[in-house]
Design an enzyme around this catalytic site. Structure first.
Site, short mmCIF file in Angstrom:
data_model
loop_
_atom_site.label_atom_id
_atom_site.label_comp_id
_atom_site.label_asym_id
_atom_site.label_seq_id
_atom_site.Cartn_x
_atom_site.Cartn_y
_atom_site.Cartn_z
N GLU A 59 0.94 -1.39 0.17
CA GLU A 59 -0.16 -0.10 -0.11
C GLU A 59 1.19 1.20 0.07
O GLU A 59 0.59 2.38 -0.42
CB GLU A 59 -0.70 -0.01 1.63
CG GLU A 59 -2.15 -0.15 1.13
CD GLU A 59 -1.29 -2.70 1.24
OE1 GLU A 59 -1.96 -3.69 1.16
OE2 GLU A 59 -0.95 -2.57 1.84
N HIS A 128 -11.25 -6.79 8.72
CA HIS A 128 -11.05 -5.61 7.30
C HIS A 128 -12.20 -4.86 7.56
O HIS A 128 -13.35 -5.63 6.45
CB HIS A 128 -11.48 -7.36 6.15
CG HIS A 128 -10.40 -7.78 6.55
ND1 HIS A 128 -9.38 -8.85 7.32
CD2 HIS A 128 -9.29 -7.95 5.28
CE1 HIS A 128 -8.45 -9.58 6.96
NE2 HIS A 128 -8.59 -9.08 5.51
#
Length: 330
Positions: A59, A128
Site C-alpha cells: 500500500e 477488514h
C-alpha cells in the site's frame, strides 16, 4: 435513469471519467482482473494496463506512486482494497498528499482519490471491517466522502476525481450489491460538501452517512407510525460537511441524533454533536449513537453486537422527542 448496483455505479463513474480525461488512471492490487469486489471489471480491456495498473502488495508503494504522479499532473485513483489496509500508507497520505499544497504555497496540488472500502460486511473479521472515516476527517488537507446510494457513488466519485485536493473515498462493502436509480447523464456529478435530505420532518433531526443511512431510514419509517416525523440527512461528505443543512434542520426540530457504524469514541458523530451544541447551546437535545469500543468479530452474532440498529435509533428518538426542551417547559 437506470437501475444498477452500487459497485456498477462506481465502475461506470470511473469509466466515464477515464474517457473524459486522459490523465485519469487507476492503480492497485488485482485491478486487471476487476478488483477484489468487481468494481474495475472490464476496464483493463477498455483502457489497457497503463491506465488500469496492477501493483504489488504494498500500500505504501501504491500511494507513494500515486502521490508523485498526481503532483506531476495526472489524476490517479489509488485502490486500497480495504480501508483498513490504507493504514500501511499513512505517511504517504497524511504527511505527503494532505500537506503538499500548503508546504509549497499552492505551487503543487495532489488531485488524488484514495479508494478505501469500509464497514462491516460478511464475516470479514476485525482487520477488514473497520469504519475509520473520522481519522481522515481529522487531517487538514483531506476531503472525506462516504456515499450511501448508487447515484451518489457515481456522482461523488466523479466529483472526487475532478477535485484538485486528495480525496479519501470510502464505499461501504455492505452496499456493493445495493441497487438504485442512477442518472444516465455522463456529466452527472454530486457536489462535494453537500448533504442529501432523505426525508422531511419536524420533530427530530437524524444525521448519518454510508450504510447507516439505510438503517436510519428504516427507523424513520417506524417512528412515523408513532407520529414522530424525522428530518433525515445523509451527510455524504464528512469533510467538508454541510453545516448549513444540519443547522437549519436542528434550528427547527431542536433535537439531533447522529448515528454511525464507526466506534462512538472519537467518532465523527462527536464532532457534529459538539458543533451543534456550540451553535445552539442548551436550546437543543443531542445524542450520538455509535459502536462500542471493541473489535468487530467474525461470527455474525458478535458482529450484530456492535451494530447500531434500527431499534437502537428508534428507542433513542422516542426518549429524546419526549424530553425536547420545549416539552420540558410545558
Amino acid at each position: 435513469m437506470t437501475k444498477m448496483s452500487y459497485f456498477d455505479a462506481g465502475r461506470l463513474a470511473l469509466e466515464e471519467e477515464m474517457r473524459r480525461d486522459a490523465t485519469v488512471w487507476a492503480v492497485g492490487e488485482d485491478l486487471g482482473r476487476g478488483g477484489v469486489f468487481g468494481q474495475y471489471r472490464g476496464l483493463a480491456e477498455m483502457f489497457g494496463s497503463d491506465r488500469i495498473s496492477d501493483a504489488p502488495i504494498s500500500e505504501a508503494a501504491i500511494l507513494g506512486v500515486a502521490v508523485g504522479a498526481a503532483m506531476m499532473g495526472t489524476r490517479p485513483v489509488a485502490d486500497m482494497r480495504y480501508s483498513d489496509f490504507a493504514l500501511c500508507a499513512m505517511d504517504e497520505l497524511v504527511n505527503q498528499a494532505a500537506k503538499a499544497r500548503f508546504m509549497f504555497g499552492g505551487q503543487a496540488r495532489v488531485p488524488l482519490v484514495v479508494r478505501g472500502p469500509l464497514g462491516i460486511a460478511g464475516s470479514a473479521g476485525p482487520q477488514h471491517s473497520q469504519s475509520l472515516e473520522a481519522w481522515y476527517a481529522h487531517v487538514p488537507g483531506l476531503v472525506v466522502v462516504c456515499p450511501a446510494t448508487p447515484a451518489d457513488n457515481k456522482g461523488l466519485l466523479k466529483s472526487a476525481i475532478r477535485c484538485d485536493d486528495p480525496v479519501v473515498f470510502m464505499e461501504h462493502k455492505g452496499l456493493w450489491n445495493f441497487d438504485g436509480e442512477v442518472p444516465d447523464d455522463a456529466h452527472y456529478t454530486v457536489s462535494l460538501g453537500r448533504a442529501r435530505k432523505v426525508s422531511e420532518g419536524k420533530d427530530l433531526t437524524i444525521v448519518s452517512w454510508s450504510k447507516q443511512v439505510h438503517v436510519a431510514a428504516a427507523a424513520t419509517q417506524s417512528l412515523a407510525r408513532d407520529g414522530i416525523s424525522v428530518d433525515l440527512i445523509d451527510l455524504r461528505t464528512l469533510w467538508p460537511w454541510d453545516k448549513v443543512m444540519v443547522f437549519d434542520s436542528v434550528n427547527r426540530t431542536k433535537c439531533l441524533i447522529v448515528a454511525h457504524e464507526a466506534v462512538a469514541v472519537g467518532g465523527f458523530g462527536g464532532e457534529i454533536v459538539a458543533t451543534v451544541a456550540e451553535k445552539f447551546g442548551g436550546g437543543v437535545t443531542v445524542r450520538r449513537l455509535g459502536a462500542p469500543r471493541a473489535p468487530v468479530g467474525f461470527a455474525p452474532s458478535v458482529q450484530d453486537a456492535v451494530r447500531v440498529t434500527e431499534d437502537a435509533i428508534g428507542a433513542a428518538a422516542r426518549e429524546m422527542v419526549v424530553r425536547k426542551p420545549e416539552k420540558d417547559g410545558a
